[in-house]
Design an enzyme around this catalytic site. Structure first.
Site, PDB file in Angstrom:
ATOM      1  CD  GLU A 140      45.124   9.682 110.343  1.00  0.00           C
ATOM      2  OE1 GLU A 140      44.772   8.476 110.349  1.00  0.00           O
ATOM      3  OE2 GLU A 140      44.773  10.477 111.219  1.00  0.00           O
TER       4      GLU A 140
ATOM      5  CE1 TYR B 241      51.114   9.250 105.142  1.00  0.00           C
ATOM      6  CE2 TYR B 241      49.956   8.897 107.220  1.00  0.00           C
ATOM      7  CZ  TYR B 241      50.810   9.657 106.429  1.00  0.00           C
ATOM      8  OH  TYR B 241      51.354  10.819 106.928  1.00  0.00           O
TER       9      TYR B 241
ATOM     10  NE  ARG C 149      45.578   6.697 114.151  1.00  0.00           N
ATOM     11  CZ  ARG C 149      46.412   7.718 113.980  1.00  0.00           C
ATOM     12  NH1 ARG C 149      47.718   7.514 113.860  1.00  0.00           N
ATOM     13  NH2 ARG C 149      45.940   8.951 113.959  1.00  0.00           N
TER      14      ARG C 149
ATOM     15  CG  HIS D   4      47.774  13.357 105.801  1.00  0.00           C
ATOM     16  ND1 HIS D   4      47.605  13.954 107.028  1.00  0.00           N
ATOM     17  CD2 HIS D   4      48.622  12.330 106.009  1.00  0.00           C
ATOM     18  CE1 HIS D   4      48.312  13.315 107.931  1.00  0.00           C
ATOM     19  NE2 HIS D   4      48.940  12.320 107.343  1.00  0.00           N
TER      20      HIS D   4
ATOM     21  NE  ARG E 180      41.032  20.660 119.334  1.00  0.00           N
ATOM     22  CZ  ARG E 180      41.137  21.105 120.584  1.00  0.00           C
ATOM     23  NH1 ARG E 180      42.085  20.668 121.398  1.00  0.00           N
ATOM     24  NH2 ARG E 180      40.301  22.012 121.008  1.00  0.00           N
TER      25      ARG E 180
ATOM     26  CB  ALA F 292      49.975  12.602 119.225  1.00  0.00           C
TER      27      ALA F 292
ATOM     28  CB  CYS G 212      48.848  26.403 118.058  1.00  0.00           C
ATOM     29  SG  CYS G 212      50.455  25.835 118.687  1.00  0.00           S
TER      30      CYS G 212
ATOM     31  CD  GLN H 111      51.482  29.425 116.251  1.00  0.00           C
ATOM     32  OE1 GLN H 111      50.489  29.587 116.946  1.00  0.00           O
ATOM     33  NE2 GLN H 111      52.425  30.307 116.170  1.00  0.00           N
TER      34      GLN H 111
ATOM     35  CD  GLN I 290      49.640  41.319 121.298  1.00  0.00           C
ATOM     36  OE1 GLN I 290      49.095  40.957 120.272  1.00  0.00           O
ATOM     37  NE2 GLN I 290      49.553  42.558 121.748  1.00  0.00           N
TER      38      GLN I 290
ATOM     39  N   GLY J 223      58.196  40.129 121.789  1.00  0.00           N
ATOM     40  CA  GLY J 223      57.833  41.181 120.842  1.00  0.00           C
ATOM     41  C   GLY J 223      58.640  42.444 121.036  1.00  0.00           C
TER      42      GLY J 223
ATOM     43  CB  ALA K  21      52.817  32.680 121.626  1.00  0.00           C
TER      44      ALA K  21
HETATM   45  P1  NAP Z   1      51.499  40.382 110.584  1.00  0.00           P
HETATM   46  O1  NAP Z   1      51.242  38.944 110.458  1.00  0.00           O
HETATM   47  O2  NAP Z   1      52.859  40.892 110.441  1.00  0.00           O
HETATM   48  O3  NAP Z   1      50.559  41.092 109.521  1.00  0.00           O
HETATM   49  C1  NAP Z   1      50.503  42.458 109.394  1.00  0.00           C
HETATM   50  C2  NAP Z   1      49.570  42.837 108.250  1.00  0.00           C
HETATM   51  O4  NAP Z   1      49.542  44.234 108.139  1.00  0.00           O
HETATM   52  C3  NAP Z   1      49.997  42.300 106.934  1.00  0.00           C
HETATM   53  O5  NAP Z   1      48.851  41.824 106.245  1.00  0.00           O
HETATM   54  C4  NAP Z   1      50.611  43.494 106.218  1.00  0.00           C
HETATM   55  O6  NAP Z   1      50.301  43.301 104.859  1.00  0.00           O
HETATM   56  C5  NAP Z   1      49.903  44.663 106.841  1.00  0.00           C
HETATM   57  N1  NAP Z   1      50.730  45.853 106.991  1.00  0.00           N
HETATM   58  C6  NAP Z   1      52.008  45.944 107.393  1.00  0.00           C
HETATM   59  N2  NAP Z   1      52.422  47.220 107.424  1.00  0.00           N
HETATM   60  C7  NAP Z   1      51.370  47.967 107.052  1.00  0.00           C
HETATM   61  C8  NAP Z   1      51.171  49.368 106.879  1.00  0.00           C
HETATM   62  N3  NAP Z   1      52.144  50.250 107.111  1.00  0.00           N
HETATM   63  N4  NAP Z   1      49.970  49.777 106.459  1.00  0.00           N
HETATM   64  C9  NAP Z   1      48.994  48.911 106.198  1.00  0.00           C
HETATM   65  N5  NAP Z   1      49.118  47.575 106.334  1.00  0.00           N
HETATM   66  C10 NAP Z   1      50.307  47.116 106.750  1.00  0.00           C
HETATM   67  O7  NAP Z   1      50.998  40.931 111.955  1.00  0.00           O
HETATM   68  P2  NAP Z   1      49.681  40.648 112.759  1.00  0.00           P
HETATM   69  O8  NAP Z   1      48.524  40.308 111.911  1.00  0.00           O
HETATM   70  O9  NAP Z   1      49.546  41.825 113.655  1.00  0.00           O
HETATM   71  O10 NAP Z   1      50.012  39.393 113.600  1.00  0.00           O
HETATM   72  C11 NAP Z   1      51.122  39.406 114.447  1.00  0.00           C
HETATM   73  C12 NAP Z   1      51.598  38.020 114.663  1.00  0.00           C
HETATM   74  O11 NAP Z   1      50.825  37.392 115.655  1.00  0.00           O
HETATM   75  C13 NAP Z   1      51.457  37.121 113.456  1.00  0.00           C
HETATM   76  O12 NAP Z   1      52.505  37.247 112.557  1.00  0.00           O
HETATM   77  C14 NAP Z   1      51.442  35.795 114.084  1.00  0.00           C
HETATM   78  O13 NAP Z   1      52.708  35.296 114.248  1.00  0.00           O
HETATM   79  C15 NAP Z   1      50.764  36.059 115.405  1.00  0.00           C
HETATM   80  N6  NAP Z   1      49.425  35.612 115.218  1.00  0.00           N
HETATM   81  C16 NAP Z   1      49.275  34.409 114.676  1.00  0.00           C
HETATM   82  C17 NAP Z   1      48.044  33.960 114.425  1.00  0.00           C
HETATM   83  C18 NAP Z   1      47.855  32.625 113.814  1.00  0.00           C
HETATM   84  O14 NAP Z   1      46.820  32.349 113.308  1.00  0.00           O
HETATM   85  N7  NAP Z   1      48.818  31.733 113.837  1.00  0.00           N
HETATM   86  C19 NAP Z   1      46.948  34.721 114.737  1.00  0.00           C
HETATM   87  C20 NAP Z   1      47.139  35.961 115.301  1.00  0.00           C
HETATM   88  C21 NAP Z   1      48.398  36.405 115.518  1.00  0.00           C
HETATM   89  P3  NAP Z   1      50.738  44.300 103.696  1.00  0.00           P
HETATM   90  O15 NAP Z   1      52.050  44.874 104.129  1.00  0.00           O
HETATM   91  O16 NAP Z   1      50.800  43.445 102.477  1.00  0.00           O
HETATM   92  O17 NAP Z   1      49.639  45.283 103.618  1.00  0.00           O
HETATM   93 FE1  SF4 Z   2      50.166  21.417 120.890  1.00  0.00          FE
HETATM   94 FE2  SF4 Z   2      50.847  23.701 119.664  1.00  0.00          FE
HETATM   95 FE3  SF4 Z   2      52.592  22.355 121.212  1.00  0.00          FE
HETATM   96 FE4  SF4 Z   2      51.891  21.385 118.840  1.00  0.00          FE
HETATM   97  S1  SF4 Z   2      53.005  23.280 119.212  1.00  0.00           S
HETATM   98  S2  SF4 Z   2      52.062  20.250 120.737  1.00  0.00           S
HETATM   99  S3  SF4 Z   2      49.747  21.938 118.782  1.00  0.00           S
HETATM  100  S4  SF4 Z   2      50.709  23.356 121.859  1.00  0.00           S
END
Ligand code: NAP
Ligand code: SF4
Length: 671
Positions: free
Chosen positions: A166, A168, A216, A254, A290, A312, A339, A341, A413, A648, A657
Site C-alpha cells: 500500500e 507504506y 503483506r 495509497h 472487493r 475487512a 461505499c 461512507q 432511494q 430524509g 443512507a
Molecule cells: P445534494 O448533494 O444536496 O446536491 C444538490 C445539488 O443541487 C447541488 O449541486 C446544488 O448545487 C444544487 N442545487 C441546490 N439547490 C438548487 C436550486 N434551487 N437550483 C438549482 N440547483 C440547486 O443532493 P443530491 O445530489 O440530490 O444528493 C442527495 C444526497 O444523496 C447526497 O447528498 C448524498 O448524500 C446522497 N447521494 C450520495 C451519493 C454518493 O455518491 N455518495 C450519490 C447519490 C446520492 P448549487 O447549489 O451549487 O447549484
Molecule cells: Fe462496507 Fe460501506 Fe459499511 Fe464501509 S460503510 S463497511 S464500505 S458498507
C-alpha cells in the site's frame, strides 16, 4: 447437508497451529484504539471472533512515533499498552478465534514532520518531506519492528502482520519510485528488498518458531516505476525463507490513481494477481479486495487464486459473516456495499469508523438491541433505508411492527442508486432488506399510503416518508426537453444526445454516469474495467500500470452547479476522486459558478461565471437536491399525535443512507 462453501470453511494447518477456516478479517483502522476505551476495542473484535472468523488482523499499530500514520497513532510502547491489548487477545481467544497485530510503519505517508523514508521525496498525498534514513536510522526502524512484535507476543497475540504494501514504509524501499539510494539499501532489487526481508528475518529470530508472521506483500504497486512481477516473486521467496508463515496480498499504493476497493471495482477484481504468485512459494497465500460474500470467496478459492481470503469491511457490515455462511444462511449476511461512507471516509476525516449498513460497528457497547421491556405496536411509514432499518430493529427487540409503503416495492432511494453503473452492490442491500423483512415479524403493507386515520391506535408512529426532488424554479423548466432524475433513472423518459445536468451533488454525478454509459457496466466486466483504469499485467508492465483507455461515451454531458467551487468537491472523501475521474474519462464538462437564466427548446441559458450564453443541449435533467416529504408528519403533529420523524423526512440536506440508517437504528433501539 454438505456445505456450499467447502473450501472456505476448511481448516488451514500452519504446522504449529491450525486456523479454523480460510477467512481472515483484514486490517482496518477503526479509531477505537486511539480513544483508549479498551473494553470497547475488545468487544468489537470479540463479536467478530464469535461470528466465526478464523484469524483477525488488527488495525495498524505504529512501531515508532515517527512511523505512526498520524501523530498519536496507537502502538505498544508501555506495560499499560500491553495490558490493554491483552484484553483484546483474551476476548478473541475466548471465542475460539486467533488474532494478529498489524505493525504499520507509514514511512513518508506518516502525517508529521518527523516522517522518514528511503529518500527525501514527498508523496503527492502528504505535505511532509520525509527525512532520508542513514544506516543507523534504518537499524533503529528494524529494531522497532522487532520490539513491536515481541510486545505483541507478550500481549497474547497469535502473530503479527508486517505491513509491506500500500505504499507504506517497506514498500517505499522496494520501489525506484521513492528509493533513490545508492548504498546497500538502494539500487539493485536485491538491495531494495533488503529492508523488508531483514525485518521479517529479525522478527522471526526474536519471536521463535510458533508465532504467525503474515507479510503483506505489494503484488501490484499501480504507481510509476513499480515492481515487476519477477521482482515480486523474488521478494516473496526471500520473505518465505526469512521466516514468514503466510503472505497476504496488497494492491496499489495509497497515492495510486486507480481505485482498488471502491464499490465500482469488480468483485474479486484483483484475485488474478494473487493467482499469479500461487506455486512460486510454499507458504499459504491470501487474496483480498472487493470480496464481500461467501460465494465470491468460495469461487476465488475454487479457481486456485489463493489458499485463504481476506475481507475487512464485510466484517464491519456483519460480524457473523462466517457463522451465517456455515449455517447456510448467506442471504442474511448484511452486505458491505463498498461505499466507504462510514468506514474509510470516517477514518480519513479523523472520525471513528462504523458502517452504513450496520451502525453498531465500532459502537457495540453503546448501541445494543436489547429485548424491549414492554411490547408496543409500532407503525413505520416508508420502506426506504430509514423505515426498513427502524422496522427491523424494533421487531428484533420484540415490538409488533407494521411497515407501510405507498409503492409496490421496498427500497426507496436505494432503488435509484442500484441502477447506476458502478453501484450494482445496492441491489444486494435491497435484497438483504427484503430477506430480513421476510424472515421477521414485521407486517409489510405495500401499495399502502398510510394516513392519520390508519395510524391511530399505534403506540408509536415512525415517519420515514423520505424526500422529493427540489424544484429549482428555472423559467422554461416545464418544457418537454426537461426531465427529473427519477424519470431518467426509472428509464421512463428518452434522453437526447446532448445533455445538461442541473446540480452536481451525489445524484447529479450519478445521473451523469448513468447517461454517459452504454453496454455492460465495467464493474460487471473485469477486462473492460482494467482497460478503463489502466490496470495491466505486472509481468508485462512494471507495477501493473498502463495508460487508461477512453471508454465509449453514450452522450455528451455538461454537469452544472451554481457554487463557484470544483464540482464534486463534497462527494465522499475517499471516493469523490473516482467519480470525478470516471466522468472526466467520459468527456463530461463540469461547470461551477453558473446561474440558470432560462431553459428554451434550444438548451439552457446560463449566466454567472463566463457571462450569459446558451448551452445547446437536447435534454436538461434536474438534479437540484431534495426537500423533506413532511406532509404526513406535519398532519400528524397538527392532530396532536406523537410521532418520530427520521431519515430524509427529518432532514433532506445532503441526505445519505448512512445518516438515515443510523438514526433509524438508534431510535428503534430506544423505543
Ligand atoms: P445534494 O448533494 O444536496 O446536491 C444538490 C445539488 O443541487 C447541488 O449541486 C446544488 O448545487 C444544487 N442545487 C441546490 N439547490 C438548487 C436550486 N434551487 N437550483 C438549482 N440547483 C440547486 O443532493 P443530491 O445530489 O440530490 O444528493 C442527495 C444526497 O444523496 C447526497 O447528498 C448524498 O448524500 C446522497 N447521494 C450520495 C451519493 C454518493 O455518491 N455518495 C450519490 C447519490 C446520492 P448549487 O447549489 O451549487 O447549484
Ligand atoms: Fe462496507 Fe460501506 Fe459499511 Fe464501509 S460503510 S463497511 S464500505 S458498507
Amino acid at each position: 447437508m454438505s456445505s456450499p462453501y467447502p473450501r472456505l470453511l476448511a481448516p488451514l494447518d500452519l504446522g504449529f497451529t491450525t486456523l479454523r477456516n480460510r477467512v481472515l478479517m483484514g486490517s482496518m483502522h477503526s479509531g477505537l484504539e486511539e480513544r483508549g476505551d479498551w473494553a470497547r476495542v475488545a468487544t468489537y473484535y470479540a463479536e467478530r471472533a464469535k461470528g466465526g472468523v478464523a484469524l483477525i488482523v488488527t488495525g495498524g499499530m505504529a512501531p515508532s512515533k515517527e512511523g505512526g500514520v498520524f501523530p498519536g497513532a496507537a502502538g505498544l510502547y508501555t506495560p499499560q499498552d500491553i495490558a490493554n491489548h491483552r484484553l483484546v487477545t483474551e476476548a478473541v481467544h475466548s471465542h475460539g478465534g486467533k488474532i494478529a497485530m498489524q505493525i504499520l510503519h507509514a514511512g513518508r505517508y506518516a502525517y508529521g514532520k518527523d516522517c522518514v523514508s528511503a529518500s527525501a521525496i514527498k508523496s503527492p498525498i502528504s505535505p511532509f518531506v520525509p527525512r532520508e534514513l542513514d544506516e543507523e536510522g534504518i537499524e533503529k526502524q528494524i529494531q522497532d519492528f522487532v520490539t513491536a512484535a515481541l510486545r505483541a507476543q507478550e500481549a497474547g497475540y497469535d502473530g503479527v502482520e508486517v505491513m509491506g504494501s500500500e505504499g507504506y514504509f517497506l514498500n517505499q524501499f522496494l520501489c525506484l519510485h521513492v528509493n533513490k539510494r545508492t548504498d546497500r539499501w538502494g539500487g539493485s532489487y536485491e538491495n531494495r528488498m533488503r529492508l523488508p526481508v531483514e525485518v521479517v528475518r529479525r522478527v522471526r529470530a526474536a519471536v521463535g518458531p510458533n508465532f504467525i508472521i503474515i507479510y503483506r506483500i505489494s503484488l501490484l504497486d499501480l504507481v510509476p516505476n513499480g515492481q515487476t512481477f519477477d521482482e515480486v516473486v523474488q521478494l516473496a521467496k526471500a520473505i518465505e525463507a526469512a521466516g514468514a508463515t503466510i503472505l497476504n496480498t496488497g494492491i496499489g499504493w495509497h497515492e495510486a490513481r486507480v481505485p482498488t476497493i471502491a464499490t465500482s471495482v469488480p468483485r474479486a477484481g484483483f484475485a488474478w494477481v494473487t493467482k499469479k504468485l500461487m506455486g512460486h512459494v510454499g507458504i499459504p497465500l491470501i487474496t483480498s479486495n472487493r470480496i464481500n460474500n461467501p460465494e465470491t470467496a468460495e469461487s476465488v478459492l475454487a479457481e486456485g487464486c489463493a489458499d485463504m481470503v481476506s475481507m475487512a469491511r464485510p466484517f464491519l457490515a456483519d460480524p457473523d459473516f462466517v457463522a451465517k455462511a456455515a449455517a447456510g444462511r448467506a442471504d442474511t449476511i448484511a452486505p458491505c456495499i463498498g461505499c466507504n461512507q462510514a468506514c474509510l471516509d470516517h477514518t480519513f476525516s479523523g472520525k471513528l469508523s462504523s458502517c452504513l449498513v450496520n451502525p453498531r460497528a465500532c459502537h457495540e457497547t453503546e448501541l445494543t438491541y436489547e429485548p424491549a421491556a414492554q411490547r408496543k405496536t409500532v407503525a413505520v411509514v416508508g420502506a426506504g433505508p430509514a423505515g426498513m432499518m427502524a422496522a427491523l430493529v424494533a421487531d428484533q427487540r420484540g415490538h409488533q411492527v407494521t411497515l407501510f409503503e405507498k409503492d409496490a416495492v421496498i427500497g426507496g432511494q436505494l432503488n435509484m442508486a442500484r441502477v447506476i453503473p458502478g453501484k450494482e452492490e445496492f441491489h444486494g442491500l435491497v435484497d438483504w432488506f427484503a430477506t430480513m423483512l421476510r424472515d421477521s415479524g414485521v407486517e409489510l403493507r405495500l401499495n399502502t399510503a398510510a394516513d392519520a386515520a390508519a395510524l391511530a391506535g399505534f403506540d408509536e408512529v415512525i415517519v420515514a416518508t423520505g424526500v422529493t426532488p427540489r424544484d429549482p424554479g428555472i423559467p422554461g423548466q416545464e418544457g418537454p426537453n426537461v426531465l427529473g432524475y427519477i424519470d431518467v433513472l426509472r428509464g421512463k423518459a428518452p434522453v437526447g444526445a446532448r445533455v445538461a445536468v442541473v446540480g452536481a451533488g451525489g445524484i447529479g454525478f450519478d445521473v451523469a454516469e448513468y447517461v454517459t454509459h452504454s453496454g455492460v457496466s465495467p464493474t460487471l466486466d473485469l477486462d473492460t474495467w482494467k482497460r478503463e483504469w489502466g490496470v495491466g499485467d505486472p509481468s508485462e508492465v512494471p507495477g501493473g500500470l498502463l495508460e487508461p483507455e477512453s471508454p465509449p461515451v453514450a452522450r455528451q454531458v455538461t454537469l452544472l452547479q451554481r457554487k463557484a467551487e470544483k464540482p464534486g468537491k463534497r462527494l465522499g472523501k475517499t471516493t469523490g476522486w473516482i467519480h470525478r475521474a470516471s466522468l472526466q474519462a467520459r468527456g463530461v464538462q463540469m461547470l461551477g459558478g453558473v446561474t440558470y437564466d432560462a431553459i428554451t427548446p434550444e438548451g439552457i441559458v446560463l449566466g454567472g461565471e463566463g457571462g450569459p450564453r446558451l448551452l445547446e443541449v437536447d435534454t436538461v435533467i434536474l438534479c437540484a437536491g431534495q426537500v423533506s416529504n413532511r406532509g404526513l408528519a406535519d398532519a400528524l403533529a397538527a392532530s396532536g399525535a406523537r410521532v418520530h420523524v427520521i431519515g430524509g423526512a427529518h432532514e433532506a440536506g445532503e441526505l445519505d443512507a448512512k445518516r438515515a440508517i443510523d438514526q433509524a437504528a438508534r431510535l428503534a433501539a430506544a423505543l
